[in-house]
Design a protein around this motif. Structure first.
Motif, mmCIF file in Angstrom:
data_model
loop_
_atom_site.group_PDB
_atom_site.id
_atom_site.type_symbol
_atom_site.label_atom_id
_atom_site.label_comp_id
_atom_site.label_asym_id
_atom_site.label_seq_id
_atom_site.Cartn_x
_atom_site.Cartn_y
_atom_site.Cartn_z
ATOM 1 N N ASN A 70 -22.166 194.693 35.954
ATOM 2 C CA ASN A 70 -22.526 194.981 34.979
ATOM 3 C C ASN A 70 -23.758 196.568 35.714
ATOM 4 O O ASN A 70 -23.874 196.514 36.350
ATOM 5 N N SER A 71 -23.180 197.883 34.464
ATOM 6 C CA SER A 71 -23.971 198.837 34.835
ATOM 7 C C SER A 71 -23.962 200.016 33.902
ATOM 8 O O SER A 71 -23.109 200.288 32.910
ATOM 9 N N THR A 72 -25.142 200.578 33.376
ATOM 10 C CA THR A 72 -25.125 201.168 32.509
ATOM 11 C C THR A 72 -24.824 203.219 33.274
ATOM 12 O O THR A 72 -24.039 204.173 33.133
ATOM 13 N N ARG A 73 -25.857 203.360 34.233
ATOM 14 C CA ARG A 73 -26.461 204.446 34.608
ATOM 15 C C ARG A 73 -25.626 204.896 35.426
ATOM 16 O O ARG A 73 -24.572 206.339 35.603
ATOM 17 N N THR A 74 -24.874 204.153 36.608
ATOM 18 C CA THR A 74 -24.037 205.179 37.242
ATOM 19 C C THR A 74 -22.806 205.178 36.581
ATOM 20 O O THR A 74 -22.140 205.846 36.939
ATOM 21 N N ASN A 75 -21.899 203.922 36.152
ATOM 22 C CA ASN A 75 -20.940 204.293 34.916
ATOM 23 C C ASN A 75 -20.436 205.017 34.837
ATOM 24 O O ASN A 75 -20.142 206.239 34.462
ATOM 25 N N VAL A 122 -17.096 202.582 43.377
ATOM 26 C CA VAL A 122 -16.762 201.242 43.065
ATOM 27 C C VAL A 122 -18.430 200.230 43.137
ATOM 28 O O VAL A 122 -19.229 200.844 44.360
ATOM 29 N N ARG A 123 -17.864 199.222 42.554
ATOM 30 C CA ARG A 123 -19.183 198.727 42.239
ATOM 31 C C ARG A 123 -18.898 196.752 42.609
ATOM 32 O O ARG A 123 -18.181 197.020 41.215
ATOM 33 N N ASN A 124 -20.027 196.450 43.111
ATOM 34 C CA ASN A 124 -19.472 195.417 42.947
ATOM 35 C C ASN A 124 -20.963 194.328 43.569
ATOM 36 O O ASN A 124 -21.460 195.281 44.192
ATOM 37 N N SER A 155 -27.150 198.238 49.534
ATOM 38 C CA SER A 155 -26.816 199.896 49.739
ATOM 39 C C SER A 155 -26.418 199.976 48.306
ATOM 40 O O SER A 155 -25.388 199.534 47.756
ATOM 41 N N HIS A 156 -26.960 201.186 47.614
ATOM 42 C CA HIS A 156 -26.558 202.304 46.969
ATOM 43 C C HIS A 156 -26.955 203.731 47.032
ATOM 44 O O HIS A 156 -27.492 204.706 46.142
ATOM 45 N N PRO A 157 -25.885 204.052 47.745
ATOM 46 C CA PRO A 157 -26.216 205.721 48.461
ATOM 47 C C PRO A 157 -26.496 206.503 47.805
ATOM 48 O O PRO A 157 -27.065 207.584 47.676
ATOM 49 N N THR A 158 -26.033 207.037 46.331
ATOM 50 C CA THR A 158 -25.554 207.968 45.387
ATOM 51 C C THR A 158 -27.010 208.067 44.092
ATOM 52 O O THR A 158 -27.918 208.807 43.981
ATOM 53 N N GLN A 159 -27.335 206.297 44.091
ATOM 54 C CA GLN A 159 -28.925 206.396 43.277
ATOM 55 C C GLN A 159 -30.043 206.831 44.490
ATOM 56 O O GLN A 159 -31.081 207.928 44.274
ATOM 57 N N ALA A 160 -30.219 206.502 46.038
ATOM 58 C CA ALA A 160 -30.618 207.048 46.770
ATOM 59 C C ALA A 160 -31.458 208.530 47.254
ATOM 60 O O ALA A 160 -32.303 209.520 47.424
ATOM 61 N N HIS A 287 -38.152 205.280 38.648
ATOM 62 C CA HIS A 287 -37.817 203.864 38.084
ATOM 63 C C HIS A 287 -36.399 203.901 38.424
ATOM 64 O O HIS A 287 -36.010 204.961 37.556
ATOM 65 N N PRO A 288 -35.214 203.235 38.762
ATOM 66 C CA PRO A 288 -33.837 203.218 38.980
ATOM 67 C C PRO A 288 -33.352 203.060 37.797
ATOM 68 O O PRO A 288 -32.521 203.122 37.434
ATOM 69 N N GLY A 289 -34.241 201.705 37.292
ATOM 70 C CA GLY A 289 -33.587 201.276 35.782
ATOM 71 C C GLY A 289 -32.389 200.010 36.251
ATOM 72 O O GLY A 289 -31.977 200.853 37.381
ATOM 73 N N PRO A 290 -32.353 199.663 35.518
ATOM 74 C CA PRO A 290 -32.489 199.176 33.852
ATOM 75 C C PRO A 290 -34.434 198.686 34.496
ATOM 76 O O PRO A 290 -34.115 198.463 35.222
HETATM 77 N N1 CP Z 1 -30.143 202.514 38.050
HETATM 78 C C1 CP Z 1 -28.616 201.795 38.304
HETATM 79 O O1 CP Z 1 -27.210 201.629 39.087
HETATM 80 O O2 CP Z 1 -28.674 201.433 37.435
HETATM 81 P P1 CP Z 1 -26.955 200.982 36.710
HETATM 82 O O3 CP Z 1 -27.045 199.392 36.857
HETATM 83 O O4 CP Z 1 -27.721 200.917 34.614
HETATM 84 O O5 CP Z 1 -25.880 201.562 36.934
#
Ligand code: CP
Length: 333
Positions: A70-75, A122-124, A155-160, A287-290
């Motif tokens: 699941n993802s809101t922000r990144t997707n 890709v998110r996993n 790892s979440h490089p685009t968040q960093a 805060h990166p959220g959620p």
């Molecule tokens: N910060 C972040 O990765 O949020 P999502 O899980 O909503 O994509």
């Protein structure tokens, strides 16, 4: 106050061009590539601030969002970023796909790439998924850039990258100046956080002093990052920090044998106006959220746009992902 309406200037191309490469981790980027991505992000920030037209640099390109978690922000931000640049976007409806018939990830990703994808986001929940798919594409001579949109607990490089952009923009600094002289605290559930993992790789490379604070069992082992100061006392850690980043307590990743009380956690590690008094004057929270309001951060503080950069992080998510897609999918040399 006069608004700065200086026109956006695109950074010059670099010799270590990112065109056709994969973005699987911060550590695989050279310094020149890192600063180029941040420079390009600031170019897109400026375009957005001055309402200049966004060049449709991805016209004719196809982007696939393969989100197995699941993802809101990144997707959504990757989808918006691709659309703003003119790409055709496919968001795979995972629940209705052959992933649920037991198809191997290698086959799902190769099938989507064979339909003409130029980028696969890709998110996993598993570590190293993006590297695995990138390696499979390299072996089968598929030219499709794989982008890690958050995987495992590391790892979440685009968040960093978007966090760094948010800090730079908040300071009014050009990316090329880096973060020398800036002290940043990351608080809470560090060891389960992919956001912390990538920020630990990125922020010190930009020159920031990075501090980590949380309960002992939420901190990474000292041997993994001996150069980064670890604290178990929030006030001591954030003393003098200009930026204080709270992390989501990842209840779903916390092992049931790990003693954890939300109330105790909030009392010791929750960010609110009182605790923020220990940080630098006018320190900003992130805060990166959620978010879990009332656990790692007080909701009123989170919503206070004078102290909180949380919605700026979201906005910069689209900006940064535009820069990443542009750099990987267009050839400037
Ligand atoms: N910060 C972040 O990765 O949020 P999502 O899980 O909503 O994509």
């Amino acid at each position: 106050m006069r608004t700065d309406m200086t026109k956006a200037i695109r950074p010059d191309p670099i010799s270590e061009n990112l065109f056709g490469t994969h973005l699987t981790s911060i550590s695989k980027l050279s310094d020149a590539q890192l600063f180029y991505l941040l420079d390009l992000s600031q170019y897109y920030s400026r375009l957005s601030a001055t309402n200049e037209p966004i060049p449709r640099r991805l016209a004719g390109k196809t982007q696939v969002n393969l989100f197995l978690e699941n993802s809101t922000r990144t997707n959504v931000s990757f989808e918006l970023a691709g659309k703003k640049l003119g790409a055709d976007i496919l968001v795979l409806p995972v629940a209705a796909s052959s992933v649920h018939k037991g198809e191997e990830l290698r086959d799902t990703s190769q099938t989507l790439a064979a339909m003409g994808a130029d980028a696969m986001i890709v998110r996993n929940k598993e570590h190293d998924t993006s590297s695995f798919i990138a390696e499979a594409f390299n072996q089968t001579k598929i030219s499709c850039s794989v982008i890690n949109a958050g995987e495992g607990t590391q790892s979440h490089p685009t968040q960093a990258l978007l966090d760094a952009l948010t800090i730079l923009n908040s300071l009014g600094r050009k990316a090329s100046k880096g973060l020398e002289g800036i002290t940043i605290a990351i608080c809470g559930d560090i060891s389960h956080s992919r956001v912390a993992g990538s920020n630990i790789e990125l922020l010190p490379r930009l020159g920031a002093e990075l501090r980590l604070v949380g309960p002992e069992n939420f901190l990474p082992s000292e041997s993994i990052h001996p150069e980064i100061h670890r604290y178990t006392d929030l006030h001591e850690c954030i003393n003098g920090c200009q930026f204080v980043m709270a992390l989501r307590v990842q209840k779903e990743r916390i092992n049931s044998d790990l003693a954890f009380s939300e109330t105790d956690f909030h009392q010791s590690f929750g960010l609110d106006y009182e605790t923020l008094k220990y940080a630098a004057e006018d320190a900003k929270v992130m805060h990166p959220g959620p978010m879990n309001r009332g656990i790692e951060i007080d909701g009123t503080l989170a919503d206070d746009r004078d102290r909180s950069l949380i919605l700026d992080q979201v906005t910069n998510g689209v900006i940064t992902r535009m820069a990443v897609l542009d750099a990987l999918l267009t050839n400037e040399s």
